[in-house]
Design a protein around this motif. Structure first.
Motif, short mmCIF file in Angstrom:
data_model
loop_
_atom_site.label_atom_id
_atom_site.label_comp_id
_atom_site.label_asym_id
_atom_site.label_seq_id
_atom_site.Cartn_x
_atom_site.Cartn_y
_atom_site.Cartn_z
N ASN A 197 -10.82 8.41 -9.07
CA ASN A 197 -12.27 8.60 -8.59
C ASN A 197 -13.17 7.85 -9.65
O ASN A 197 -14.43 8.45 -9.57
CB ASN A 197 -12.62 10.07 -8.40
N GLY A 198 -12.68 7.06 -10.21
CA GLY A 198 -13.56 6.11 -11.27
C GLY A 198 -14.50 7.03 -11.94
O GLY A 198 -14.18 8.19 -12.18
N PRO A 199 -15.78 6.70 -12.62
CA PRO A 199 -15.97 5.02 -12.61
C PRO A 199 -15.10 4.37 -13.67
O PRO A 199 -14.60 5.00 -14.57
CB PRO A 199 -17.49 5.25 -12.92
N GLU A 244 -11.34 -2.39 0.93
CA GLU A 244 -12.46 -2.12 2.12
C GLU A 244 -13.10 -0.89 1.91
O GLU A 244 -14.22 -0.69 2.52
CB GLU A 244 -11.31 -1.82 3.26
N ASP A 245 -12.94 0.07 1.03
CA ASP A 245 -13.59 1.37 0.64
C ASP A 245 -14.75 1.22 -0.33
O ASP A 245 -15.39 1.74 -0.73
CB ASP A 245 -12.51 2.59 0.15
N GLY A 246 -14.81 0.12 -0.67
CA GLY A 246 -15.85 -0.47 -1.52
C GLY A 246 -15.41 -0.23 -3.18
O GLY A 246 -16.63 -0.34 -3.58
N TRP A 247 -14.49 -0.20 -3.67
CA TRP A 247 -14.16 0.25 -4.89
C TRP A 247 -14.21 -1.03 -5.74
O TRP A 247 -14.23 -1.02 -7.17
CB TRP A 247 -12.80 0.90 -4.93
N ALA A 248 -14.22 -2.34 -5.05
CA ALA A 248 -14.49 -3.40 -5.85
C ALA A 248 -15.96 -3.92 -5.93
O ALA A 248 -16.33 -4.90 -6.76
CB ALA A 248 -13.67 -4.71 -5.03
N GLN A 249 -16.95 -3.12 -5.37
CA GLN A 249 -18.34 -3.38 -5.53
C GLN A 249 -19.01 -3.46 -6.96
O GLN A 249 -18.61 -2.37 -7.51
CB GLN A 249 -19.13 -2.61 -4.63
N ASP A 264 -6.76 -2.64 -10.84
CA ASP A 264 -5.81 -1.83 -9.64
C ASP A 264 -6.80 -0.89 -8.88
O ASP A 264 -7.03 0.11 -9.19
CB ASP A 264 -4.71 -1.04 -10.36
N LEU A 265 -7.24 -1.50 -7.83
CA LEU A 265 -8.27 -0.69 -7.10
C LEU A 265 -7.75 0.74 -6.47
O LEU A 265 -8.70 1.68 -6.32
CB LEU A 265 -8.87 -1.59 -5.94
N GLU A 266 -6.33 0.63 -6.20
CA GLU A 266 -5.91 1.79 -5.60
C GLU A 266 -5.82 2.83 -6.63
O GLU A 266 -6.00 4.29 -6.41
CB GLU A 266 -4.56 1.54 -5.15
N ALA A 267 -5.53 2.58 -8.04
CA ALA A 267 -5.45 3.38 -8.90
C ALA A 267 -6.79 4.04 -9.35
O ALA A 267 -7.21 5.24 -9.86
CB ALA A 267 -4.94 2.94 -10.34
N LEU A 268 -7.97 2.95 -9.43
CA LEU A 268 -9.16 3.33 -9.35
C LEU A 268 -9.68 4.43 -8.59
O LEU A 268 -10.33 5.31 -8.84
CB LEU A 268 -9.97 2.20 -9.52
#
Length: 358
Positions: free
Chosen positions: A228-230, A177-182, A220-224
């Motif tokens: 703090n990516g990218p 929901e926070d957009g980390w899959a975009q 793993d989006l939570e780990a990403l």
């Protein structure tokens, strides 16, 4: 509010510090709180037998106790983090992806007619995982088995995070929901789109010549989000912590220890049941592990029989949709709300086998 904060703190400890998958960690929360093991400090100081009553798996027990001691001692935590060999950390994250044979789902020689009489005790998360990993072999046969486990875990984790938020066990937006899959490629599995990253796979995986770049890891989006990516696929493989993916070993290990046969056919009793009371306590850990693996193998065989019976008339997309319905029809009944999270129930393999195409 205080209770909710305590639950969230315990959840963070189990998933982040003890590295237990969310779907596996959630059912342990209430048991820990009932025994006043509601903080890492309390777990670190407790008798091992008390902690073992919650975490019966020896490997997970050691993970939790070691994490509790580390978190309770900042100096020790810093020392462990700075001294851990980078090569070992990479393997922990990625798992033995280069050895597909070790990741093969368990199998059983028990014929389908005998499975009709088997009842398995489990909770909803591992049952959903069993459906997902089985269906993936038919809907995404081009993926090596390591990728299927990763993708299956991605689906289960995403569902668990959404459910936890819905029940009020977690707060704030999920990483998705926070957009980390975009911007990431996505694959639709069991009705849910999950973000993936491409991986290089050598040819001839599972007997098929898999084209390099045609296989995926589930992100793993939570780990990403925590890192703090990218995400840069070409470079992350060299980072000490590895890329933020769902590795293949965790979901397989979770499934193999989450099921147990109860009230089986008498003909199977001597072969597959754990037993009760004092007799069960005398059984070796190895024997208990073997019986849980056999239960998982039976479950997978029943689900596979259903999928195989429909492949000639359903497209992969239709099979994926149908599998979602099959799961909801046979999943164990649990209480509503938070009380039902992680609650175990009975699954009759006859109910699953009844779903086969006539």
């Amino acid at each position: 509010m205080a209770a909710a904060a305590e639950v969230q703190a315990l959840l963070r400890f189990l998933t982040k510090d003890a590295r237990i998958p969310l779907a596996e960690a959630m059912p342990k929360i209430n048991a820990l709180r009932k025994q006043q093991l509601n903080t890492p400090e309390n777990i670190a100081k407790a008798d091992e037998a008390d902690v073992q009553s919650v975490f019966t798996d020896e490997k997970v027990l050691k993970q939790v106790i070691n994490a509790a001691k580390r978190v309770s001692n900042p100096k020790k935590r810093a020392s462990v983090q700075s001294s851990a060999p980078s090569s070992k950390r990479v393997r922990t994250e990625l798992g033995p992806a280069d050895d597909e044979a070790l990741l093969a789902p368990p199998q059983t020689d028990v014929p389908l007619e005998k499975l009709e009489h088997v009842i398995i005790e489990t909770n909803r998360a591992p049952l959903f995982l069993a459906f997902t990993i089985t269906v993936l072999a038919y809907t995404h046969p081009e993926q090596p088995v390591s990728s299927r486990w990763s993708l299956a875990q991605g689906v289960v984790s995403a569902g668990a995070q959404s459910k936890a938020k819905y029940l009020g066990l977690t707060s704030g937006p999920t990483a998705e929901e926070d957009g980390w899959a975009q911007g990431q490629p996505k694959v639709k599995i069991m009705g849910r789109e999950i973000a993936v990253m491409r991986r290089h796979v050598a040819g001839d995986v599972d007997g098929d010549a898999t084209t390099p770049g045609n296989a995926f890891w589930a992100l793993d989006l939570e780990a990403l989000r925590k890192s703090n990516g990218p995400l840069i696929a070409g470079k992350d493989l060299k980072r000490s912590s590895g890329p933020p993916i769902h590795n293949a070993t965790a979901p397989r290990n979770y499934l193999l220890k989450s099921m147990m046969i109860i009230d089986p056919d008498p003909a199977l009793a001597s072969e597959t049941t754990e037993g009760n009371g004092a007799m069960a306590k005398k059984k070796s850990t190895h024997e208990v592990v073997r019986k849980k693996e056999e239960a998982a193998a039976m479950m997978l065989k029943a689900i596979d029989a259903v999928c195989k019976s429909w492949t000639s008339v359903l497209t992969p997309e239709q099979l994926d949709q149908r599998a979602q319905t099959w799961y909801t029809r046979v999943r164990p009944d649990v209480e509503q709300g938070q009380a039902g999270w992680g609650q175990r129930g009975q699954v009759r393999l006859a109910d699953i086998l009844r779903l086969r195409k006539g």
